[in-house]
Design a protein around this motif. Sequence first.
Motif, PDB file in Angstrom:
ATOM      1  N   PRO A  72      43.519  39.162  57.575  1.00 33.00           N
ATOM      2  CA  PRO A  72      42.699  38.250  56.758  1.00 33.00           C
ATOM      3  C   PRO A  72      43.353  37.801  55.461  1.00 33.00           C
ATOM      4  N   ARG A 129      44.375  34.113  55.207  1.00 36.40           N
ATOM      5  CA  ARG A 129      43.409  33.026  55.251  1.00 36.40           C
ATOM      6  C   ARG A 129      43.554  32.125  54.023  1.00 36.40           C
ATOM      7  N   GLY A 184      39.359  32.801  53.011  1.00 34.79           N
ATOM      8  CA  GLY A 184      39.596  34.192  52.668  1.00 34.79           C
ATOM      9  C   GLY A 184      39.318  34.582  51.237  1.00 34.79           C
ATOM     10  N   LYS A 192      33.053  32.428  53.732  1.00 38.95           N
ATOM     11  CA  LYS A 192      33.423  33.466  54.695  1.00 38.95           C
ATOM     12  C   LYS A 192      33.178  32.993  56.123  1.00 38.95           C
ATOM     13  N   MET A 198      36.490  39.394  50.522  1.00 42.63           N
ATOM     14  CA  MET A 198      37.202  38.202  50.096  1.00 42.63           C
ATOM     15  C   MET A 198      38.051  38.481  48.869  1.00 42.63           C
ATOM     16  N   THR A 258      45.484  29.926  58.949  1.00 45.43           N
ATOM     17  CA  THR A 258      45.715  31.363  58.815  1.00 45.43           C
ATOM     18  C   THR A 258      46.848  31.826  59.714  1.00 45.43           C
TER      19      THR A 258
END
Length: 893
Positions: free
Chosen positions: A37, A40, A70, A65, A115, A463
């Motif tokens: 993640p 992102r 991210g 989200k 995040m 991503t």
Amino acid sequence: MSKPLLALALSCAFAAHAAGPSTTFADVARHLQAPPPDARPMMRWWWFGPAVVKSELEREILAMKAGGIGGFEIQPVYPMELDDAARGIRNVPYLSPEFLGAVSFANRTGRANGMRVDMTLASGWPYGGPHVTVGEAAARLRQAVVDVPVGAASFALPAVMSGEQPIAAFVGSGVDPASLKLLQVQAGADGRAAIAPADAPRKVVVYIASRTGQQVKRAALGAEGFVLDHLSRKAVDHHLAAVAEPLMKAFGDAPPYAVFSDSLEVYNTDWTDDFAAEFKRRRGYDIVPHLPTVFTGQGPDAPALRRDWALTQTELVNERYLTPIDDWAKQHGTQFRSQTYGEPAVSLSSNRLVALPEGEGPQFREFSFTRLATSAGHLYGRPVISAETWTWLHSPAFAATPLDMKVEADRMLLQGVNQFIGHGWPYTPPGTIEPGYAFYAAAVFNDHNPWWNVMPQVTGYLTRMSWLMRQGEPANQVAVLLPNDDVYAALVPGKVSLSAEMHTHVTPALTAQILDAGQNLDYTDADAVLALGVRHPVLVLPHVTRLAPEVIDKLAAYVRGGGHIVAVGGAPSLAPGYRDAARVSAAVAAKAKALFASPNVRTVAHDDAVGAALQAVLAPDMKLSAQASDVGFVRRKLRDADIYFIANTSNRPVHAQASFAAVRKTAAWIDPDSGRMTAATLPASLDLAPYESRVLVLADALPSAPAPVAATTEIADLGRDWSLRFPGKAQAQRLAALRSWTDDEATRYFSGVATYEKDVELTAAQLRSSRLVLDFGPGTPLESAPKVPAGMRAMFDSPVREAAQVVVNGRLAGAVWHPPYAVDVTGFLQPGRNRIEVRVANLALNALAGHALPDYRLLSARYGQRFVPQDTALIAPQPAGLLGPVKLLGAGQ
């Protein structure tokens, strides 16, 4: 654990989801379907006013989200509306308890949702605000000229206001340095100074340390004020104490992942209070007697003097702005993310002083601020390199499409970017008429866009590509030496910027020659050469005339070790600066002569000969049989594999054979949208739709992958007899032929998602194909587009305006938002009746065009005019819906 260590551990928690760069392709393959993640994209989150409420902050965080974003960078900016209690709008002062409480809430909520949270250490840009006194404001040197008549025994001194200080005065027949002599001035109580009479008119030229007067751009309520002096440690320390410290307290024991400094746009700055003393200490001579030469640029010594004067500014901004803020960030458990270009004149190697270099600009075939950041990251070991992306995308606001996003993002990837910072996400208060707020000069990427329905697919692509471009190590084969000393020597007072003027040496023609020779490139500079040497097989010197002898010694060692140099225009021959210039220039010329006698050094007269010189010493990293200028690539090198990201940057298909310098045993294609692999053969057949991108991996060993199957045989024409249903409408429309829904007055200003439905009868024989694809048409390249004053866009009209989800028999089969506009429906269809739904989302621009724009007259009367919305004359409904043709295609039998 101590508090600073605890803070650092917490700030790095977001990055802990992913391991470091992979060294083998087996590790890469494990993450292709679901990249970590931390790759992102993020969004710059504009808080207007600031007038935010926690319920809406939470809603927007959850929306980010859900869309695959991210994290966010909090950026408080100007008010958008006057206070309105009925709507819950209240502009609170920057750094007030209410504002800091909102920051704290957003940080906690963002972190709770996994995040990344960044914070800019100011409101607006550049750093500044009400705490900046005139004595700490951005400084400049100004020249005042006083005419002294024949026989006059005195003259009126120029007025010197608060924040100003006279530096020196000169007298002569004119303002050219050759006619001026230093004048000792004694000011009288009446503001006049005595001067010996003369029988000819004269001019007194006075140099005054002054202030630019620049105000913070786009400041929030309570953040208005002078831009600070970026060459003053006192001013920077004051800013950190007055602004950064309260912000950090709002983050508590969970500091931001990074703190941010936007591009350096300190216009007209070229001085600071102790500049003369610092200059003498660093350069070994007094700049004051030479101020007329520096200011006018006249005389043979002017370039060398200006070089020293500009270099001193770089050293000061490095030591007094970048280094202290980076140190402060580390002490507070966070990292400094900096757009290190602009003015004052920071250099490529200034990026070594920040943890997270960031670029801006998609110009991959010319000199680029983005390539400054990525090159510095490659040189100085910063594996994650971000870019502010989509800054001026397809103006006006709400005109940008997912395809526009991809077109610019691909150009960033080609320059080495592997972290996107979207520009941006405007906070919008509940109840605002759609499509809500927009930053004055930027696109909008929030869930007020109807095409938000495909945002997970867009962010999935971004991503996956970001993560892939972090693996292994950068593998560019050509470096271009940025001739900082030559550019310094050409700078002028009031515009001291290396990045703004570097294009005179690193021209579009030079960049094109390197790229079209089948190479990608990094920049380097003299500081990097001295610290690190040269690591690339070939170094290009673009019209370099000023170079320190010790740098030439490094280049000689590089050549002795097998490196190659391509010099454009000849050998260096001049000392970089003024002091002892004759002796140093002789040493430069002698060392350069010896260096250029090596067979590994080639000299070409012009930029357009660089490509041939490169090909003579270096095999193309990627060689195409046709259309080389339209296709870009960037390579990452692993221990057992090479990963090539390849992008068609044009609006027309590309068909070419591609061969590669990397020698490996096996090859495979990686689908950028899904991560699925198919087998490849070499040389590779490169068939790219407009703006399509592919990933090729060459490896010593690869897991078995199916051969690609092309679906080109028409099974059914689905271009007619659809039903079209709009939300809230009970009755669906019957469409004999596909057309834009803006053709109908009732839906001309509709922005949203409309559903096209069709039942299709198919036989078992028709479904026998090994691959079935629902194809929505090729789209149409644009020869020219309506004039957009700034930024870029995709020069392409798509057959689906602007994006769609495809549902087959109740199951989501995929999404279309970029060429090729096709969805693989293998396994979704059945013999007999099949229900196909295409949920098409258009632009929010259409709804915006359907109502009057806000009148900001009273807002500007209250707060001053802090913004002017960009390109509002271009707001008009755009074609929308499924435009066709639509066909079901299968693989040939």
